[in-house]
Design a protein around this motif. Structure first.
Motif, PDB file in Angstrom:
ATOM      1  N   ALA A 142      -1.732  -5.258  -4.141  1.00 34.20           N
ATOM      2  CA  ALA A 142      -1.664  -4.337  -5.094  1.00 34.20           C
ATOM      3  C   ALA A 142      -2.858  -3.982  -6.051  1.00 34.20           C
ATOM      4  N   ILE A 143      -3.462  -5.214  -6.362  1.00 31.93           N
ATOM      5  CA  ILE A 143      -4.710  -4.945  -6.781  1.00 31.93           C
ATOM      6  C   ILE A 143      -5.654  -4.149  -5.925  1.00 31.93           C
ATOM      7  N   ALA A 144      -5.958  -4.333  -4.941  1.00 33.77           N
ATOM      8  CA  ALA A 144      -6.675  -3.378  -3.965  1.00 33.77           C
ATOM      9  C   ALA A 144      -6.234  -1.906  -3.911  1.00 33.77           C
ATOM     10  N   ALA A 145      -4.882  -1.759  -3.896  1.00 37.05           N
ATOM     11  CA  ALA A 145      -4.424  -0.296  -3.856  1.00 37.05           C
ATOM     12  C   ALA A 145      -4.717   0.358  -5.050  1.00 37.05           C
ATOM     13  N   ARG A 146      -4.422  -0.249  -6.421  1.00 41.30           N
ATOM     14  CA  ARG A 146      -4.995   0.302  -7.439  1.00 41.30           C
ATOM     15  C   ARG A 146      -6.436   0.613  -7.697  1.00 41.30           C
ATOM     16  N   LEU A 147      -7.163  -0.213  -7.007  1.00 36.81           N
ATOM     17  CA  LEU A 147      -8.813   0.148  -7.148  1.00 36.81           C
ATOM     18  C   LEU A 147      -8.958   1.155  -6.409  1.00 36.81           C
ATOM     19  N   ALA A 148      -8.455   1.313  -5.135  1.00 39.99           N
ATOM     20  CA  ALA A 148      -8.456   2.574  -4.385  1.00 39.99           C
ATOM     21  C   ALA A 148      -7.987   3.818  -5.142  1.00 39.99           C
ATOM     22  N   LEU A 149      -7.000   3.527  -5.890  1.00 41.31           N
ATOM     23  CA  LEU A 149      -6.793   4.905  -6.600  1.00 41.31           C
ATOM     24  C   LEU A 149      -7.330   4.986  -7.868  1.00 41.31           C
ATOM     25  N   PHE A 204       0.776  -1.065   0.057  1.00 45.45           N
ATOM     26  CA  PHE A 204       0.178   0.056  -0.011  1.00 45.45           C
ATOM     27  C   PHE A 204       0.674   1.228  -0.146  1.00 45.45           C
ATOM     28  N   ALA A 205       1.890   1.347   0.787  1.00 44.81           N
ATOM     29  CA  ALA A 205       2.715   2.363   1.063  1.00 44.81           C
ATOM     30  C   ALA A 205       3.652   2.657  -0.333  1.00 44.81           C
ATOM     31  N   ALA A 206       3.987   1.419  -0.858  1.00 48.14           N
ATOM     32  CA  ALA A 206       4.663   1.527  -2.131  1.00 48.14           C
ATOM     33  C   ALA A 206       3.959   2.206  -3.438  1.00 48.14           C
ATOM     34  N   LEU A 207       2.796   1.925  -3.231  1.00 49.32           N
ATOM     35  CA  LEU A 207       1.861   2.268  -4.268  1.00 49.32           C
ATOM     36  C   LEU A 207       1.198   3.486  -4.241  1.00 49.32           C
ATOM     37  N   GLY A 208       1.141   4.345  -2.776  1.00 47.27           N
ATOM     38  CA  GLY A 208       0.737   5.557  -2.615  1.00 47.27           C
ATOM     39  C   GLY A 208      -0.660   5.650  -2.158  1.00 47.27           C
ATOM     40  N   ALA A 209      -0.928   4.349  -1.246  1.00 50.41           N
ATOM     41  CA  ALA A 209      -2.106   4.423  -0.721  1.00 50.41           C
ATOM     42  C   ALA A 209      -1.824   4.325   0.974  1.00 50.41           C
ATOM     43  N   TYR A 210      -2.673   4.901   1.949  1.00 49.80           N
ATOM     44  CA  TYR A 210      -2.889   4.795   3.296  1.00 49.80           C
ATOM     45  C   TYR A 210      -3.385   3.616   3.696  1.00 49.80           C
ATOM     46  N   ALA A 238      -6.148  -2.873 -12.925  1.00 48.43           N
ATOM     47  CA  ALA A 238      -5.724  -2.897 -11.442  1.00 48.43           C
ATOM     48  C   ALA A 238      -5.034  -4.424 -11.711  1.00 48.43           C
ATOM     49  N   VAL A 239      -5.314  -5.238 -12.291  1.00 43.13           N
ATOM     50  CA  VAL A 239      -4.619  -6.862 -12.208  1.00 43.13           C
ATOM     51  C   VAL A 239      -3.379  -6.756 -12.986  1.00 43.13           C
ATOM     52  N   ALA A 240      -3.492  -5.924 -14.301  1.00 43.68           N
ATOM     53  CA  ALA A 240      -2.137  -5.831 -15.067  1.00 43.68           C
ATOM     54  C   ALA A 240      -1.155  -5.027 -14.194  1.00 43.68           C
ATOM     55  N   PHE A 241      -1.740  -4.140 -13.466  1.00 45.09           N
ATOM     56  CA  PHE A 241      -0.392  -3.212 -12.998  1.00 45.09           C
ATOM     57  C   PHE A 241       0.024  -4.295 -11.549  1.00 45.09           C
ATOM     58  N   ALA A 242      -0.763  -4.889 -10.875  1.00 44.05           N
ATOM     59  CA  ALA A 242      -0.467  -5.510  -9.802  1.00 44.05           C
ATOM     60  C   ALA A 242       0.562  -6.723 -10.372  1.00 44.05           C
ATOM     61  N   LYS A 243       0.153  -7.310 -11.429  1.00 47.46           N
ATOM     62  CA  LYS A 243       1.425  -8.282 -12.140  1.00 47.46           C
ATOM     63  C   LYS A 243       2.497  -7.841 -12.425  1.00 47.46           C
TER      64      LYS A 243
END
Length: 293
Positions: A224-231, A27-33, A238-243
């Motif tokens: 990572a999927i969850a973080a990107r969904l939040a963003l 979460f921190a690496a991807l800019g989410a709290y 989100a899946v592609a980014f997480a992979k």
């Protein structure tokens, strides 16, 4: 700018390669709290899970309400739930609309082989998931049949999606240890994942990353999927980014010597080798090169 809040409901890993600790790093690496609800305390390292102390369903519920009432998450991921009572409590929160953009990582067994959950507990939560991310072994346990090659992974993804989650990714990066075919991962076509979008199943392939440092890949992928969904990403993005993120994290940590077993990933891109995994954005059709926990 206020960062989006993401919630993880999972167990603690004292070695910090998986579980709550890995999720919060992602979460921190991807800019989410990152916020957290602890379901169990484990004593583990890169070799083994030595002990598991479960948290009561009442305490899980108390943690969850304390977070969501004050810091409502934009996305939630679950990992190790442990037992049916905890799963029922989390499923109740999902039913009540407290867990938006829910990503369910059905953690059943650790990298070292320790059992961390039961199928019945996972089945309580799957109908509320937006995305489910089982590996082959977890998909097999939930469906009650073997899931081996890409065709079976694709069928498993379809069957699981029909039972509740709108999207399912059956990950197959653990094939290198499975003995599915002579030649291991290369004979399997590298690291293959089956992504069911509801209308189709795509097979996502990536070259195998030769490393023993694979602890927490499943946790990191779903986080990572969850973080990107939040963003603000849509699920396929989100899946592609997480992979792509997990692939870079594997590349970055492939020569690390943290512990003498299955070491952790390079969540923050500390190693320059992570750049070999590609750019900072999602890559269409990319996939994690390992999905062990």
């Amino acid at each position: 700018m206020t960062p989006p809040v993401v919630l993880t409901v999972a167990g603690s890993d004292s070695g910090a390669g998986a579980g709550i600790q890995a999720d919060l790093k992602v979460f921190a690496a991807l800019g989410a709290y990152g916020t957290s609800v602890l379901t169990a305390v484990t004593a583990q390292n890169t070799h083994q899970v030595r002990a598991v102390f479960p948290v009561s369903a009442e305490m899980v519920t108390a943690q969850l309400h304390a977070v969501v009432e004050d810091m409502p998450p934009l996305a939630v991921k679950t990992g190790m739930l442990g037992d049916p009572e905890v799963a029922a409590a989390v499923a109740g929160a999902a039913r009540d609309g407290l867990l938006p953009n829910l990503v369910v990582d059905p953690v059943l067994v650790s990298t070292s082989g320790a059992r961390l959950g039961v199928v019945g507990a996972i089945e309580r939560l799957l109908p509320y998931a937006l995305v489910a991310t089982p590996n082959r072994a977890e998909a097999a346990a939930i469906l009650g049949r073997a899931v081996s090659g890409p065709d079976e992974m694709a069928e498993a993804a379809r069957q699981l999606a029909a039972g509740g989650p709108r999207y399912v990714v059956v990950t197959g990066g653990d094939v290198d240890d499975s003995g599915l075919a002579a030649g291991g991962a290369e004979a399997f076509g590298g690291a293959v994942d089956a992504f069911c979008t509801g209308t189709e199943v795509r097979l996502l392939r990536r070259p195998w990353v030769p490393t023993r440092n694979t602890h927490g890949t499943g946790c990191s992928f779903s986080a990572a999927i969850a973080a990107r969904l939040a963003l603000g990403d849509q699920v396929p993005d989100a899946v592609a980014f997480a992979k792509e993120y997990v692939t870079r994290a594997l590349l970055g940590a492939r020569t690390w010597s943290l512990g003498s077993g299955h070491g952790p990933l390079d969540h923050f891109g500390w190693s320059g080798a992570a750049a070999a995994g590609g750019g900072s954005g999602p890559s269409s059709g990319s996939g994690p090169s390992s999905t062990r926990r």
